[in-house]
Design a protein around this motif. Structure first.
Motif, short mmCIF file in Angstrom:
data_model
loop_
_atom_site.label_atom_id
_atom_site.label_comp_id
_atom_site.label_asym_id
_atom_site.label_seq_id
_atom_site.Cartn_x
_atom_site.Cartn_y
_atom_site.Cartn_z
N GLU A 36 0.83 -1.21 0.00
CA GLU A 36 0.00 0.00 0.00
C GLU A 36 0.87 1.27 0.00
O GLU A 36 0.52 2.27 -0.63
CB GLU A 36 -0.93 0.00 1.21
CG GLU A 36 -1.86 1.19 1.28
CD GLU A 36 -2.87 1.23 0.12
OE1 GLU A 36 -3.49 2.30 -0.05
OE2 GLU A 36 -3.03 0.22 -0.59
N ARG A 37 1.99 1.21 0.70
CA ARG A 37 2.91 2.36 0.69
C ARG A 37 3.43 2.61 -0.73
O ARG A 37 3.51 3.75 -1.18
CB ARG A 37 4.08 2.09 1.65
CG ARG A 37 5.11 3.22 1.70
CD ARG A 37 6.22 2.90 2.69
NE ARG A 37 7.26 3.90 2.66
CZ ARG A 37 7.23 5.04 3.36
NH1 ARG A 37 6.19 5.30 4.12
NH2 ARG A 37 8.23 5.90 3.28
N ILE A 38 3.79 1.52 -1.41
CA ILE A 38 4.26 1.65 -2.80
C ILE A 38 3.17 2.25 -3.68
O ILE A 38 3.42 3.18 -4.45
CB ILE A 38 4.71 0.28 -3.34
CG1 ILE A 38 5.97 -0.20 -2.59
CG2 ILE A 38 4.97 0.35 -4.84
CD1 ILE A 38 6.35 -1.64 -2.90
N ILE A 39 1.95 1.73 -3.56
CA ILE A 39 0.84 2.24 -4.37
C ILE A 39 0.59 3.71 -4.07
O ILE A 39 0.35 4.52 -4.97
CB ILE A 39 -0.44 1.41 -4.09
CG1 ILE A 39 -0.23 -0.04 -4.52
CG2 ILE A 39 -1.63 2.02 -4.81
CD1 ILE A 39 0.16 -0.21 -5.98
N SER A 40 0.68 4.07 -2.80
CA SER A 40 0.50 5.48 -2.41
C SER A 40 1.56 6.36 -3.05
O SER A 40 1.26 7.45 -3.56
CB SER A 40 0.56 5.59 -0.88
OG SER A 40 0.53 6.94 -0.48
N MET A 41 2.80 5.88 -3.07
CA MET A 41 3.89 6.69 -3.61
C MET A 41 3.79 6.87 -5.12
O MET A 41 4.21 7.90 -5.67
CB MET A 41 5.24 6.07 -3.25
CG MET A 41 5.53 6.05 -1.76
SD MET A 41 7.08 5.22 -1.35
CE MET A 41 8.25 6.49 -1.81
N ILE A 42 3.23 5.87 -5.82
CA ILE A 42 3.19 5.96 -7.29
C ILE A 42 1.86 6.49 -7.82
O ILE A 42 1.69 6.64 -9.04
CB ILE A 42 3.48 4.59 -7.93
CG1 ILE A 42 2.38 3.58 -7.62
CG2 ILE A 42 4.85 4.08 -7.51
CD1 ILE A 42 2.53 2.25 -8.35
N SER A 43 0.91 6.78 -6.89
CA SER A 43 -0.40 7.19 -7.39
C SER A 43 -0.99 8.42 -6.72
O SER A 43 -1.99 8.96 -7.20
CB SER A 43 -1.39 6.03 -7.25
OG SER A 43 -1.63 5.72 -5.88
N GLU A 44 -0.41 8.86 -5.62
CA GLU A 44 -1.03 9.96 -4.88
C GLU A 44 -0.11 11.17 -4.80
O GLU A 44 1.09 11.09 -5.08
CB GLU A 44 -1.41 9.47 -3.46
CG GLU A 44 -2.43 8.34 -3.47
CD GLU A 44 -2.72 7.81 -2.08
OE1 GLU A 44 -2.16 8.37 -1.10
OE2 GLU A 44 -3.49 6.84 -1.96
N GLY A 45 -0.69 12.30 -4.42
CA GLY A 45 0.07 13.53 -4.28
C GLY A 45 0.19 14.28 -5.60
O GLY A 45 -0.26 13.82 -6.65
N GLU A 46 0.81 15.45 -5.52
CA GLU A 46 0.96 16.28 -6.71
C GLU A 46 1.94 15.69 -7.70
O GLU A 46 1.78 15.83 -8.92
CB GLU A 46 1.42 17.69 -6.31
CG GLU A 46 0.39 18.47 -5.49
CD GLU A 46 0.86 19.86 -5.17
OE1 GLU A 46 1.94 20.26 -5.67
OE2 GLU A 46 0.17 20.57 -4.42
N ASN A 47 2.98 15.03 -7.20
CA ASN A 47 4.01 14.47 -8.09
C ASN A 47 4.28 13.01 -7.75
O ASN A 47 5.33 12.68 -7.18
CB ASN A 47 5.31 15.29 -7.96
CG ASN A 47 5.13 16.72 -8.38
OD1 ASN A 47 4.84 17.01 -9.54
ND2 ASN A 47 5.31 17.65 -7.43
N PRO A 48 3.36 12.11 -8.09
CA PRO A 48 3.60 10.69 -7.83
C PRO A 48 4.80 10.19 -8.63
O PRO A 48 5.03 10.64 -9.76
CB PRO A 48 2.30 10.03 -8.29
CG PRO A 48 1.70 10.98 -9.26
CD PRO A 48 2.08 12.35 -8.78
N ILE A 49 5.57 9.30 -8.05
CA ILE A 49 6.79 8.84 -8.72
C ILE A 49 6.48 7.64 -9.60
O ILE A 49 5.41 7.04 -9.52
CB ILE A 49 7.87 8.48 -7.69
CG1 ILE A 49 7.43 7.28 -6.83
CG2 ILE A 49 8.22 9.67 -6.82
CD1 ILE A 49 8.49 6.81 -5.86
#
Length: 464
Positions: A36-49
């Motif tokens: 879930e942390r990975i999914i959050s990092m690649i899909s959420e926020g202004e600049n997902p990685i």
């Protein structure tokens, strides 16, 4: 994901720009939190990685495949809600090439890309385990044959001390065990030198300062702590309304003995106290209203305490400190031969592998380490290659961290961004689940971080 997270889990998922160590028991959902942390990092926020800017390290190929599958399903679930999300669509295409991998596969990738930094023939292949086993057997036989021909007196003394049959198998096992331990250290030669020095014992003070003695005393103190808990439980049972109160004097005597033993801080102090252990007898006085079950429980607990003390005496305090010192001094020359033999084996084994242009799993770690870390002014620092790789990964996520050894720890630390004040390692594990002790994993790494991170201010120090 359609599941609820606890407050602690959500904090783990959301926290950024810190080193995080997640300690959780089996079945607590720690791997799901990692996904879930990975999914959050690649899909959420202004600049997902992008997912290929993450390094996800597992310890088996099966675990890596499962992790990739779980991430893929989570991305698909997100896409069902946001079918026009171009960034998520891109993650689907990047997933198969993303670095979701075992530590050895990551090391292999480093070597393939930077082989020229260590003058390695790029046509190398990874040897099969059976080939490596046979090669080790041939090399160790050659080494021993040469030593037999040289006929050194200390070598023959070593053979007489450790070879219990006409076969050299016991000696070969010792050499291979010491070699394996040395290869779990980042710099085997330095590790061997340090361990050999630990046999340079000239006095009781040297013996007490040695690493192995400190470990022995720590173990004894830990066992004594466990025995004190059993004694306390027995006393608690005696104080119950239907408990065997008549047993209390003997148990209180045991408590005083255990307390005195635990106050020792040197081998001599322990030896003196263990040498004079006596136990008071349990009272045979009859009491009305005493539970037979409680009597049996108290007796069993006391027997465990007595056996624990007897075992410690038999294992570690069967001789006077001066006699132990003499034994350590006598074994020094024999140990020196073992270290020399192991060094010869390591060098000739490496030469044989180079001749055949093959490498093994130890080489994967050590060649990668040589590419990523170098010595400058007496300190080990990341190389230019490590800095390049560090720029590629926004975060390094390590599953089953309790199964890491010191070489793997050094490799992953070298490519982190901690050196520039941007801690970016996420470590998940449960020290009680460490299953790779046979691979010389060091659960101590996990525990050291667990203790030090817990003592730090999570808002100021970058650790939690």
């Amino acid at each position: 994901m359609c599941m609820g997270w606890t407050e602690a889990q959500q904090k783990v998922i959301d926290t950024r720009k810190k080193n995080l160590l997640v300690s959780a028991a089996a079945g607590s959902g720690k791997t799901a939190v990692l996904v879930e942390r990975i999914i959050s990092m690649i899909s959420e926020g202004e600049n997902p990685i992008d997912i290929d800017h993450l390094l996800v390290v597992t310890f088996t190929n099966a675990a890596a495949a499962e992790m990739r599958g779980r991430i893929g399903k989570a991305i698909d679930a997100k896409l069902q809600k946001e079918p026009d999300n171009a960034h998520l669509q891109k993650q689907v295409s990047l997933l198969q090439s993303a670095q979701i991998t075992t530590i050895h596969s990551f090391c292999l990738n480093v070597i393939r890309n930077y082989f020229h930094r260590i003058d390695l023939d790029p046509a190398f292949k990874i040897a099969e385990e059976s080939e490596i086993t046979l090669m080790k057997s041939d090399v160790i036989a050659d080494v021993l044959e040469r030593w037999y021909e040289e006929g050194r007196e200390d070598f023959h003394q070593f053979i007489e001390s450790y070879s219990y049959s006409k076969s050299d198998a016991p000696v070969e096992d010792l050499i291979l065990q010491l070699y394996s331990f040395s290869m779990s250290a980042p710099w085997p030669e330095k590790w061997m030198e340090e361990k050999e020095k630990e046999f340079a014992i000239e006095s009781l003070e040297d013996m007490n300062r040695s690493t192995w003695m400190q470990e022995l005393l720590h173990y004894v103190k830990t066992v004594l702590g466990d025995l004190m808990q059993k004694n306390a439980k027995a006393i608690e049972l005696c104080n119950l309304s239907d408990g065997p109160e008549a047993y209390l004097p003997a148990l209180l005597s045991d408590r005083a003995l255990l307390t005195e033993l635990s106050m020792a801080d040197t081998y001599e102090a322990y030896a003196g106290r263990f040498g004079g252990i006596t136990h008071a007898r349990l009272s045979g006085k009859k009491q009305e209203g005493v539970s037979p079950q409680l009597k049996d429980q108290v007796k069993a607990l006391r027997d465990e305490v007595k056996k624990g003390l007897k075992d410690l005496t038999a294992q570690f305090f069967f001789q006077a400190p001066e006699e132990m010192l003499q034994d350590m001094q006598a074994v020094r020359s024999v140990m020196r031969v073992l270290f020399e033999l192991t060094t010869d084996f390591r060098k000739e084994f490496a030469a044989k592998k180079e001749e055949k242009n093959v490498i093994d799993f130890n080489d994967l770690e050590h060649f990668a380490l040589k590419i990523l870390v170098e010595e400058k002014e007496g300190e080990m620092v990341p190389t230019e290659a490590a800095c390049e790789i560090s720029e590629q990964f926004e975060e390094i996520l390590i599953d089953e961290y309790q199964d890491s050894n010191l070489v793997q720890e050094t490799i992953l630390q070298s490519i982190s961004r901690e050196r520039i004040g941007c801690p970016n390692r996420f470590m998940v594990g449960d020290v009680k689940q460490s299953i790779y002790k046979f691979r010389l994993a060091m659960p101590e790494l996990f525990m050291e971080k667990y203790k030090s991170y817990a003592a730090l201010d999570t808002l100021e120090n970058g650790d939690t």
